[in-house]
Design a protein around this motif. Structure first.
Motif, PDB file in Angstrom:
ATOM      1  N   LEU A   1      34.153  23.903   6.195  1.00 27.10           N
ATOM      2  CA  LEU A   1      32.757  23.696   5.378  1.00 27.10           C
ATOM      3  C   LEU A   1      31.767  24.694   5.595  1.00 27.10           C
TER       4      LEU A   1
ATOM      5  N   SER B   1      25.178  20.142   5.676  1.00 29.61           N
ATOM      6  CA  SER B   1      25.380  19.183   4.604  1.00 29.61           C
ATOM      7  C   SER B   1      24.375  17.961   4.971  1.00 29.61           C
TER       8      SER B   1
ATOM      9  N   GLU C   1      26.268  22.189  -1.966  1.00 26.68           N
ATOM     10  CA  GLU C   1      27.257  21.458  -0.972  1.00 26.68           C
ATOM     11  C   GLU C   1      27.943  20.420  -2.017  1.00 26.68           C
ATOM     12  N   PRO C   2      29.276  20.127  -1.525  1.00 23.93           N
ATOM     13  CA  PRO C   2      29.912  20.961  -0.436  1.00 23.93           C
ATOM     14  C   PRO C   2      30.419  22.258  -0.849  1.00 23.93           C
TER      15      PRO C   2
ATOM     16  N   LYS D   1      30.890  15.718  -7.018  1.00 22.38           N
ATOM     17  CA  LYS D   1      31.415  16.269  -5.522  1.00 22.38           C
ATOM     18  C   LYS D   1      32.603  15.449  -5.326  1.00 22.38           C
ATOM     19  N   ARG D   2      32.741  14.310  -5.552  1.00 22.50           N
ATOM     20  CA  ARG D   2      34.068  13.389  -5.225  1.00 22.50           C
ATOM     21  C   ARG D   2      35.182  14.389  -6.308  1.00 22.50           C
TER      22      ARG D   2
ATOM     23  N   GLU E   1      43.726  22.973  -0.873  1.00 24.13           N
ATOM     24  CA  GLU E   1      44.029  23.044   0.624  1.00 24.13           C
ATOM     25  C   GLU E   1      45.834  23.109   0.741  1.00 24.13           C
TER      26      GLU E   1
ATOM     27  N   LEU F   1      40.049  19.908  -4.560  1.00 24.85           N
ATOM     28  CA  LEU F   1      40.274  20.916  -3.334  1.00 24.85           C
ATOM     29  C   LEU F   1      41.462  20.571  -2.745  1.00 24.85           C
TER      30      LEU F   1
ATOM     31  N   ASP G   1      24.776  15.133  -7.266  1.00 29.26           N
ATOM     32  CA  ASP G   1      25.683  14.253  -8.287  1.00 29.26           C
ATOM     33  C   ASP G   1      26.827  13.968  -7.345  1.00 29.26           C
ATOM     34  N   TRP G   2      27.016  12.592  -6.916  1.00 34.98           N
ATOM     35  CA  TRP G   2      28.198  12.124  -6.229  1.00 34.98           C
ATOM     36  C   TRP G   2      29.362  12.365  -6.799  1.00 34.98           C
ATOM     37  N   GLY G   3      29.502  12.195  -8.139  1.00 36.78           N
ATOM     38  CA  GLY G   3      30.804  11.802  -8.929  1.00 36.78           C
ATOM     39  C   GLY G   3      31.473  13.334  -8.941  1.00 36.78           C
TER      40      GLY G   3
ATOM     41  N   VAL H   1      36.186  17.685  -4.677  1.00 34.76           N
ATOM     42  CA  VAL H   1      36.981  17.266  -3.368  1.00 34.76           C
ATOM     43  C   VAL H   1      38.490  17.040  -3.790  1.00 34.76           C
TER      44      VAL H   1
ATOM     45  N   ILE I   1      32.993  25.476   0.647  1.00 32.44           N
ATOM     46  CA  ILE I   1      34.053  25.529   1.388  1.00 32.44           C
ATOM     47  C   ILE I   1      34.338  26.921   1.566  1.00 32.44           C
TER      48      ILE I   1
ATOM     49  N   ARG J   1      32.359  19.098 -15.617  1.00 30.66           N
ATOM     50  CA  ARG J   1      32.486  19.333 -14.360  1.00 30.66           C
ATOM     51  C   ARG J   1      32.814  20.871 -14.118  1.00 30.66           C
TER      52      ARG J   1
ATOM     53  N   HIS K   1      24.859  15.045   4.223  1.00 33.96           N
ATOM     54  CA  HIS K   1      25.270  13.817   4.683  1.00 33.96           C
ATOM     55  C   HIS K   1      26.224  14.084   5.684  1.00 33.96           C
TER      56      HIS K   1
END
Lengths: 212, 479, 298
Positions: free
Chosen positions: B470, B474, B126-127, B451-452, B462, B458, B447-449, B455, B129, B423, B476
């Motif tokens: 998605l 998820s 996650e995430p 993921k950000r 996009e 991404l 690992d939030w960082g 994104v 896509i 990364r 969250h």
């Protein structure tokens, strides 16, 4: 609530109140923080008044105990160990070297021969008066030490600091204060001296108003 | 332990040495062992640190039975003990072994990462896509690779059947930051050992005004103190302690200057630091024949045994077979000028002669006033005048460059590790139902960082392929 | 301007910062209550959005709280700067100067954190921690407001300023990681729509440690360079320096547990909460240790 606003944070609200764009809106938005800042400053000012902030800066390093360089030296009257009385203002017209000491103070004892050498060889011939003011000890202790070490200058005694204490609140031993012929403080030395150093620094009081 | 024994029987044919080496290696690699070592070290440090606090002295007050324990605590100089050095050494070896152990894995991940992935990965990541495109898989993959490369990713691809597997990463060298960091930890210990082994440190180097003292320790340096000056401000706090000195090498003057608390004097790696100061006396000693046996200023660097507030000095006169002990008046102002039972005035000293070696008193001690001469132990001792002495620290530490390069390495290693995080993104491009499907996900478990960062990357994808959908569930959910 | 006026103004600045911090604590609590009441009204987007731009829903109370923090940072910064101007040195002569600098850097760090991550509820924990430090400063005797000069050992402006700056950065970062970790433990047990996700809080706590850990290292290095210059010994197992080393090792343990052993979530958050005790112990260590850092006894 709109989504996908990159980097949106509280400082960049995703949905600001309607009609806040443009210069007028910006002014309106600045009004709130400004009022808040004013309220905070006002309360700090009120607290400061009650807590006595106006006294800050007069203590610590900025505390003025001794007369400032350039001011006229405060007068005092005190007895010498020989039973005479000296008045500082009577010495107007002569350069004066004030030394605050005690025979109980090791650096004072250590510099005593240096003072004697500088006084006898260089400064007395140039008219400098040396008043060595002994504090916090009986007159006999100071007189005995000076005699054993052959001091030829004037030993003033102020065992309880009752004669000089208010004008010269001394917290360092030794302290040297150099006063010129007009009674103006020219130098303050808050450390022991040696012969060469005091002769060099005394030039400021010898040079001014040389001769009548 | 049971495992190890079982392992031992299984590989009986393995040479004993190899088994021992293997087990030792595994012991040092063990995180659990390292944890115990760190905990043990922490306990030692705590014991050593609290030893200097008020705590040990307070303990017997509440529990008198603890008195002997406290005494032993004071006696145990933790930081100079063998057990402390051993623990440090053990930890150093563990750090070395652990770090070496990680090399192959990290190297493999950097140079030959696994490119191929599975659909299962995207279901659990996650995430994750999905993007769809009407173009051919090869074309889509090419574009995806170009986008990732433009975002400074290294991109590797692999064709398997009809699928194209994509692996992209950046800051991969950041993983190597751990090596300078751990190398530096070892260098710190090496520097410490070099300093202790090849350097010297004299913490109490006293010189009286006018006197000269040999530095020793294989140097030919001699230091002369001209003058010690302490300055104060008007409220009586010290502002400067200064020693005016001359340094000689042999008979050659090599340095002349002042040293203060933060400005030491260095010559050929030997450094003199201002540490403290005190009283001294200039004395002259003549023997019965009138020859000058001694003439110098003596630092009063000791205190009287009977009065801890009375400074004392020792002058050894081997030629005369005499040791002179000198005392100054009590420094405590309220008790001045007493020293034991002898009434000593300011500006006087008390001298006592003893036979060298046996320490038996040679006659009674005498009081000498500044400037006077008195006879003690058959010698004429003159108290010429009072002086001051300076207390310096002298140190020569060849380990310092190692230590400070280690410090720089530590900072560099940390900066690389933290500010260039590795990364990674995986993608799978496949054809299906007349269109091309791209599955994309970061390797960013919890690992939030990362993921950000994904994104953010991404958004570029996009921009080309349209809004992503998605995949999977998820934790969250948008709330 | 004379030094006495600067000292006075500096103290007014600190007073204003203190008032602002107190107000901010109230506003953050108000905001949390507001959010808790109204959070059902906030609509959800897709999950990607939460990583794209997570932001605490903007509320009037929240905006007020953030503005107050910005002002507090400004006033605390003024207090530090004016005092440095008056004394001609960095904020390192005693616990007063050091603690005011800490308040400033902690506020600044919190302000940046809020801006960068767009999350507000951490303030409910972080601001009271800062308020605690403000209260400590006010508990000091009024004589600390004066410039009391330096003992000779401290008169090395460049290194001492750098040493103390890295100390306040490290301690402020650890305090913020503590705040994030506490909130993590709350969220893990009591997840609410208006609270940041546990994962984000884990990240914030980790990020704060990645600032604090190198800063703490720099603090140790500069301290030892200074000791080397002043005393000839780069390390003397002085209680405070040992405690600082220990703190560094504790956070090193956290980083290893996280990167090598994959510690995340409740375990690492609890670790960070306990680790902060080591920071507090080190910060106030000179009160019960004595040793070479005993100058700061007030």
């Amino acid at each position: 609530m709109t989504e996908r606003v990159p980097g949106a944070g509280p400082s960049a609200p995703t949905c600001g109140p309607a009609g806040t764009s443009g210069a007028g809106g910006r002014w309106q938005r600045a009004l709130g923080p400004l009022a808040l800042a004013l309220a905070i400053v006002a309360s700090a000012w009120l607290i400061g008044g009650r807590e006595g902030f106006e006294r800050i800066g007069t203590g610590g390093q900025n505390l003025q105990l001794l007369p400032k360089i350039g001011d006229s030296a405060p007068d005092f009257v005190a007895p010498t160990v020989n039973g005479q009385v000296v008045r500082l203002s009577d010495l107007r017209g002569q350069p004066v070297w004030l030394n605050f000491w005690g025979s109980w103070c090791p650096p004072c004892r250590s510099e005593f021969p240096e003072m004697q050498a500088a006084y006898a060889a260089e400064l007395q011939p140039k008219g400098v008066v040396l008043l060595a003011i002994s504090l916090d000890e009986p007159a006999e202790a100071a007189a005995g030490f000076a005699a054993r070490n052959k001091g030829t200058f004037t030993i003033v005694t102020d065992a309880n600091r009752s004669f000089t204490g208010s004008a010269y609140p001394i917290s360092n031993f030794p302290t040297h204060i150099l006063i010129d012929r007009e009674g103006i403080v020219r130098d303050i030395i808050l450390s022991p001296i040696d012969e060469a150093e005091i002769v060099r620094r005394a030039q400021t009081i010898i040079a001014t108003g040389d001769g009548p | 332990m049971v495992d190890a024994v079982a392992g031992g029987t299984k590989h009986r044919r393995k040479p004993l040495l190899a088994v021992v080496a293997d087990r030792t290696w595994r012991f040092f690699c063990s995180v659990r062992a390292a944890l115990y070592e760190i905990i043990f070290l922490a306990v030692l440090i705590l014991v050593g640190t609290l030893r200097g606090s008020v705590l040990p002295a307070q303990m017997p007050r509440f529990v008198p039975a603890l008195e002997p324990l406290v005494a032993r605590w004071y006696a145990f100089d933790v930081f100079h003990s063998l057990i402390f050095s051993m623990t440090l050494a053990l930890l150093t070896v563990a750090i070395t072994v652990c770090t070496i152990n990680r090399v192959p894995g990290i190297w493999q991940a950097l140079v030959h990462p696994t490119v191929a992935t599975t659909r299962q990965f995207f279901r659990s990541a996650e995430p994750a896509i999905v993007e769809r495109s009407p173009d051919a898989p090869e074309a889509v993959a090419r574009e995806l690779v170009a986008i990732l490369r433009s975002r400074r990713y290294r991109v590797l691809t692999e064709q398997r059947g009809g699928d194209i597997h994509v692996y992209a990463d950046k800051n991969r060298w950041g993983k190597l930051g751990t090596f300078p960091f751990h190398l530096a930890l070892i260098l710190l210990l090496v520097g410490g050992i070099v300093g202790a082994q090849f350097g010297f440190r004299e913490p109490v180097f006293t010189v009286a005004e006018g006197a000269t003292r040999d530095v020793g320790e294989g140097t030919h340096l001699r230091l002369k103190l001209e003058r010690f000056v302490d300055s104060y401000n008007q409220i009586g706090s010290p502002t400067e302690y200064r020693s005016d000195v001359i340094l000689y090498e042999g008979d050659q003057e090599v340095r002349r200057g002042s040293l203060t608390v933060n400005n030491p004097l260095t010559y050929k790696g030997v450094t003199f630091y201002q540490a403290s100061y005190g009283q001294a006396a200039q004395i002259e000693v003549q023997d019965a024949a009138g020859n000058v046996a001694f003439a110098a200023a003596v630092p009063f660097e000791y205190v009287s045994r009977s009065n801890g507030d009375a400074p004392a000095a020792i002058v050894d006169l081997p030629a005369q077979g005499v040791r002179l002990e000198l005392f100054f008046p009590n420094l405590k102002l309220d008790a001045k000028p007493e020293i034991g039972t002898i009434k000593l005035q300011s500006g006087e000293l008390y001298a006592q002669a003893r036979e060298a070696g046996t320490n038996t008193k040679l006659g009674e001690g005498v009081v000498i006033a500044q400037g006077d001469v008195a006879r003690v132990g058959g010698l004429d001792v003159q108290f010429v005048r009072e002086r001051r002495f300076t207390l310096l620290q002298v140190a020569y530490n060849p380990g310092i460059p190692i230590l400070f390069s280690a410090a720089i390495l530590l900072v560099i290693g940390l900066a690389i590790t933290f500010y260039f995080p590795h990364r990674r993104i995986r993608a799978l491009v496949s054809a299906g139902g007349g269109e091309t499907e791209v599955m994309l996900a970061p390797l960013a478990k919890r690992d939030w960082g990362a993921k950000r960062d994904f994104v953010r990357t991404l958004s570029a994808i996009e921009a080309r392929f349209g809004p992503a959908t998605l995949l999977g569930r998820s934790s969250h959910a948008g709330d | 301007m004379p030094a006495t006026d600067l000292l006075r103004l500096s103290y007014y600045g600190f007073t204003a910062a203190s008032v602002a911090v107190l107000a901010a604590v109230v506003f953050y609590v108000m905001d949390a209550l507001w959010l808790a009441r109204t959070s059902r009204l906030v609509t959800a987007g897709d999950a990607l959005a939460s990583w794209r731009a997570y932001a605490t829903p903007p509320t009037p109370s929240g905006r007020l709280a953030s503005t107050t923090v910005a002002l507090a940072t400004l006033f605390a910064g003024l207090a530090v700067a004016l005092r440095a101007l008056a004394t001609g040195r960095g904020p390192y002569s005693d616990m007063y100067e050091f603690s005011v600098a800490f308040v400033f850097v902690a506020l600044l760090g919190y302000f940046l954190l809020e801006r960068n991550y767009g999350i507000r509820p951490i303030g409910v924990i972080a601001l009271p921690v800062i308020l605690g430090m403000v209260a400590y400063v006010w508990s000091l005797p009024p004589s600390v407001r004066e410039d009391r000069g330096l003992i000779p050992a401290l008169s090395n402006n460049v290194i001492m300023t750098a040493h103390v700056s890295s100390a306040v950065i490290a301690y402020a970062a650890f305090a913020l990681s503590f705040a994030a970790a506490v909130l993590y433990l709350v969220v893990a047990r009591w997840p609410r729509a208006w609270l940041p996700s546990a994962e984000l809080l884990d990240e914030v706590a980790f990020r704060a440690v990645t600032i604090g850990f190198p800063a703490q290292l720099l603090l140790l290095i500069l301290g030892s360079v200074w000791a080397h210059m002043a005393w000839g010994g780069y390390w003397s197992w002085d209680p405070k320096e040992t405690a600082a080393l220990f703190t560094w090792m504790v956070y090193g343990g956290y980083l290893h547990a996280r990167t090598l052993r994959g510690w995340r979530g409740t375990r690492s958050a609890a670790y960070l909460v306990v680790a902060f005790l080591a920071v507090v112990f080190t910060y106030f260590g000179n009160y019960w240790f004595g040793g070479l850092h005993a100058y700061s006894g007030v």
